[in-house]
Write a protein that holds these residues in place. Structure first.
Motif, PDB file in Angstrom:
ATOM      1  N   PRO A 116      -1.705  -6.386   1.773  1.00  0.00           N
ATOM      2  CA  PRO A 116      -0.657  -5.287   1.280  1.00  0.00           C
ATOM      3  C   PRO A 116       0.563  -5.450   2.385  1.00  0.00           C
ATOM      4  CG  PRO A 116      -2.813  -4.166   0.938  1.00  0.00           C
ATOM      5  CD  PRO A 116      -3.197  -5.509   1.535  1.00  0.00           C
ATOM      6  N   ASP A 158       0.835  -1.274  -0.054  1.00  0.00           N
ATOM      7  CA  ASP A 158      -0.022   0.113  -0.079  1.00  0.00           C
ATOM      8  C   ASP A 158       0.734   1.224  -0.075  1.00  0.00           C
ATOM      9  OD1 ASP A 158       0.883  -0.674   2.503  1.00  0.00           O
ATOM     10  OD2 ASP A 158      -1.174  -0.515   3.317  1.00  0.00           O
ATOM     11  N   TYR A 180      -7.562  -2.088  -4.494  1.00  0.00           N
ATOM     12  CA  TYR A 180      -7.272  -1.191  -3.276  1.00  0.00           C
ATOM     13  C   TYR A 180      -5.924  -0.305  -3.821  1.00  0.00           C
ATOM     14  CZ  TYR A 180      -5.640   0.321   1.360  1.00  0.00           C
ATOM     15  OH  TYR A 180      -5.156   1.050   2.455  1.00  0.00           O
ATOM     16  N   THR A 181      -5.137  -0.944  -4.513  1.00  0.00           N
ATOM     17  CA  THR A 181      -3.812  -0.201  -4.724  1.00  0.00           C
ATOM     18  C   THR A 181      -4.133   0.979  -5.739  1.00  0.00           C
ATOM     19  OG1 THR A 181      -3.227  -1.994  -6.273  1.00  0.00           O
ATOM     20  CG2 THR A 181      -2.088  -1.994  -4.079  1.00  0.00           C
TER      21      THR A 181
END
Length: 768
Positions: free
Chosen positions: A95, A56, A178-179
């Protein structure tokens, strides 16, 4: 300590991680070096130290750039696929369990909750389970629906079978979402029940609403990976990685076609649901008088909806059905592949194969099964042969490694899939270069793979940079040093165009180092020193002065100093590097062994330059340093590893210069016998050892034996000079060294004509 159920469970999870990680060998998975218990009874493990960012934090550092993230997630999926091929399901991918090192290589950590399956779906490995029945283990934000509610995730699998390799695919999909967006696909911020409901039922917000300008294929790939039902996801992490790379190359993706087909079906279902709800509401308000009107209106709307759905189906059915066929085929292939690998893992059964079952026997039996089990499935056969080739390479059985790589390429070509063929060609070329030193055979393979990768990914992709570098190695092994330098320079030029700067600098550390290595081979020592210095400066700034990669750059810089006759300065650098490595890496780390070897070479060179009167102390130091290098390499790498043999040759040279000729010849003979057997009689490593042996024979006054050792005889000794010049040209350093030895040997025998001929051949060719 008090031995409770809780710490018993923790101990068993700890031991499970030790068992699993010890058997995984992949650049994307952290290495395990040692484990045990302290005197106080505390369990410990020693793992590879990875300095870098969590996934992350890394995503923030690259400003959530979609192409960069897609490339990174593809590499993570590659590592996950490696674990799956060995029967290991991680079950806690997130992550914080992914570290991105200085070179941009992701490393998967923490296999404490992993699972290994046998064909009947029971866990193996010390006969232990790692969680209590009904207990969820993992990280809720990245958990798949089948992890939090196994029985609800699939109509065809029970709780024991619900969690499989597609569970990890889901977790990688969450990391992709998410990234890219900085948000999770499901809101798990509330109570546990709400979080589970969101994971199992909520539809994620489309990525294009969160990420401005995101190309549609990225969203389609994420959608397939995040499917609630495992059967609707990618069949394997390898398929997920392949689609991510298709996105980067601008190629059609399987996910987009599947998503279109599913969207059409869902749209039709939504029309029908809306119509039914409207009918109920109107009946409640308008009674029977409205019913006839409603029915007519609903019939018209339903006909319109059906026509719309049929139009969508007519337009998309062909491609959608083709995509589904591909998905089913890949699922069958992956299932067959996983089952076959699982059967290998379960193969060492003393009752069937004898008590002393060796891995090599299991692999050979598996190799015989491939053409039978996958006779009509060349894609899976190619994958299986590739795994076998890598396994035999790790075991040091090089002839079988090459044999199975040949079979892998034959099978890949039968698939007709250019990406599969290109990847396998590259892998074979790399094997030929790095293990066999056969640049002539590897060159056409690397060029063919590069052509495909250039067309699909463009000149600045990581895959193409790999081809540039490997082609440079092929040419370097053939003695075509000017051409090799051009390709290594292309790697540097491509790396210089990378954005953002941190990623560019990481790539440049490797690119500058490799270019410098080629310049060393070409005798361009000043240029090599400049590039080694560049790699060192970047590593020091980007990493730390004590980072392993910084220390490698420092070691290489010292090598260049030796070749520039700045040996005292080099020895000082090597001693300083050695002290840091021993403190940071440990006294018996392989990199420490390499530094001892280079220090031995530098001390030996100083001793030789000092002559008989001043050589004593330096010679003794050189021999001791070389013994340290050989001892570490034999213990950590094995007696047949290339570095072990190279370090033994250094020891033989140090012993010769110290006057211990008998022991020098013993060391050279032993290393030569192993190298000829493992790598072949004309491998560059073998030829280099022949040079060392011939120098010792000449020092002993055995001139005829030295000549025969280099020019061959009827008893089976090959013509090493001819082999070196045929492979790499008359300017090859080993060929020049052989010519020098032969010139001195013939002159000592009184044959001036032969001595003059070989003296001429010992002169380096003039550079343009």
């Amino acid at each position: 300590r008090e031995y409770t159920d809780e710490n018993d469970l923790a101990d068993r999870r700890f031991q499970r991680e030790v068992e699993l990680v010890a058997n995984l060998r992949h650049p994307g998975i952290v290495r395990l070096f040692d484990s045990g218990r302290t005197a106080e009874g505390r369990s410990y493990l020693v793992m590879e130290f990875v300095e870098g960012l969590s996934l992350d934090d890394w995503a923030v550092s690259v400003k959530r750039d979609a192409p960069t993230i897609a490339a990174m997630l593809a590499r993570i999926a590659d590592a996950v696929q490696h674990a799956h091929q060995r029967g290991v399901i991680h079950r806690d991918l997130k992550p914080s369990n992914i570290r991105v090192d200085a070179e941009g290589q992701p490393r998967v950590l923490d296999f404490g909750l992993a699972k290994v399956l046998t064909p009947d779906a029971r866990e193996i490995g010390s006969g232990m389970t790692i969680s209590r029945a009904g207990q969820f283990m993992g990280s809720l934000p990245f958990a798949a629906p089948e992890q939090v509610a196994p029985s609800a995730s699939s109509s065809t699998t029970g709780p024991l079978q619900a969690v499989d390799t597609r569970t990890d695919v889901y977790a990688v999909g969450v990391m992709l979402y998410y990234t890219l967006s900085g948000r999770l696909p499901c809101d798990v911020s509330g109570d546990v029940a709400s979080a589970i409901a969101a994971i199992t039922t909520a539809t994620p917000t489309p990525l294009h609403k969160l990420v401005a300008g995101l190309p549609e294929p990225n969203e389609a790939v994420a959608a397939i990976a995040l499917a609630k039902v495992p059967d609707e996801r990618y069949a394997s992490a390898a398929d997920f990685a392949a689609d991510l790379r298709n996105v980067l190359a601008g190629e059609p993706i399987m996910a987009q076609r599947q998503t279109a087909w599913r969207t059409a079906r869902r749209r039709l279902r939504r029309y029908r649901i809306a119509l039914s709800l409207g009918l109920i509401a109107l009946l409640a308000v308008g009674g029977l008088a409205a019913f006839a009107w409603v029915q007519r209106n609903l019939a018209e709307r339903e006909r319109a909806a059906a026509e719309l759905a049929r139009a969508a189906e007519a337009e998309q059915r062909a491609s959608a059905e083709k995509a589904l066929d591909i998905a089913r085929t890949r699922t069958r292939q992956q299932d067959a592949f996983n089952a076959f690998l699982t059967s290998i893992l379960a193969a060492p059964q003393p009752g069937m194969m004898g008590r002393d079952v060796k891995m090599v026997d299991v692999l050979r039996r598996a190799g015989g099964d491939v053409p039978v089990k996958f006779a009509n499935d060349p894609l899976t056969a190619a994958k299986m042969y590739g795994v076998l080739a890598a396994s035999f390479r790790q075991l040091g059985i090089m002839d079988e490694a090459v044999k199975y790589m040949d079979l892998a390429l034959d099978s890949a070509r039968k698939t007709g899939r250019e990406v599969t063929i290109a990847d396998t060609e590259f892998n074979k070329g790399q094997l030929l270069n790095q293990v066999m030193g056969d640049g002539k055979s590897s060159e056409p393979l690397i060029r063919s793979a590069m052509e495909v990768r250039l067309r699909r990914a463009g000149p600045d992709s990581e895959d193409v940079r790999q081809c540039y570098g490997e082609l440079g190695t092929s040419l370097q092994l053939q003695g075509r040093l000017d051409e090799a330098l051009e390709w290594f320079a292309k790697v540097v030029q491509s790396a210089e165009r990378i954005t953002p700067q941190a990623e560019r600098d990481r790539a440049m550390i490797v690119a500058a180092n490799n270019l410098a290595g080629a310049q060393m081979s070409a005798g361009r020592f000043e240029e090599a020193l400049g590039n080694y210095q560049r790699a060192f400066d970047l590593a020091t700034a980007l990493l730390t002065p004590e980072h392993p990669n910084t220390l490698v750059a420092r070691l290489n810089r010292a090598r260049a100093l030796v070749r520039l006759n700045r040996t005292p300065e080099a020895i000082s650098e090597l001693r300083a590097t050695l002290a840091i490595q021993q403190r940071v890496l440990g006294a018996d780390h392989p990199q420490v062994g390499a530094t001892w070897n280079h220090l031995a070479g530098a001390l030996s060179a100083v001793a030789e330059a000092a002559g008989a009167t001043g050589a004593g102390e330096r010679s003794a130091e050189s021999v001791e340093a070389a013994r340290q290098a050989v001892s570490i390499a034999r213990a950590k790498l094995g007696p047949e590893a290339r570095n072990t043999l190279a370090f033994a040759a250094t020891l033989a040279t140090s012993l010769r210069r110290a006057g211990s000729l008998a022991e020098s010849l013993v060391q050279a003979d032993e290393a030569l016998a192993v190298s000829a057997r493992v790598f072949g009689p004309t491998h560059p490593q073998t030829l280099a050892i022949r040079v060392v042996r011939a120098e010792t024979l000449l020092a002993q006054g055995e001139r005829r034996a030295a000549i025969t050792g280099l020019l061959g005889d009827d008893a089976g000794t090959p013509d090493s000079y001819a082999a070196a010049t045929a492979a790499r040209g008359p300017g090859d350093p080993d060929a020049l060294a052989m010519a020098s030895i032969l010139s001195r040997a013939f002159r000592a025998l009184g044959d001036e004509a032969a001595a003059s001929t070989w003296s001429t051949r010992a002169q380096p060719p003039a550079r343009p």
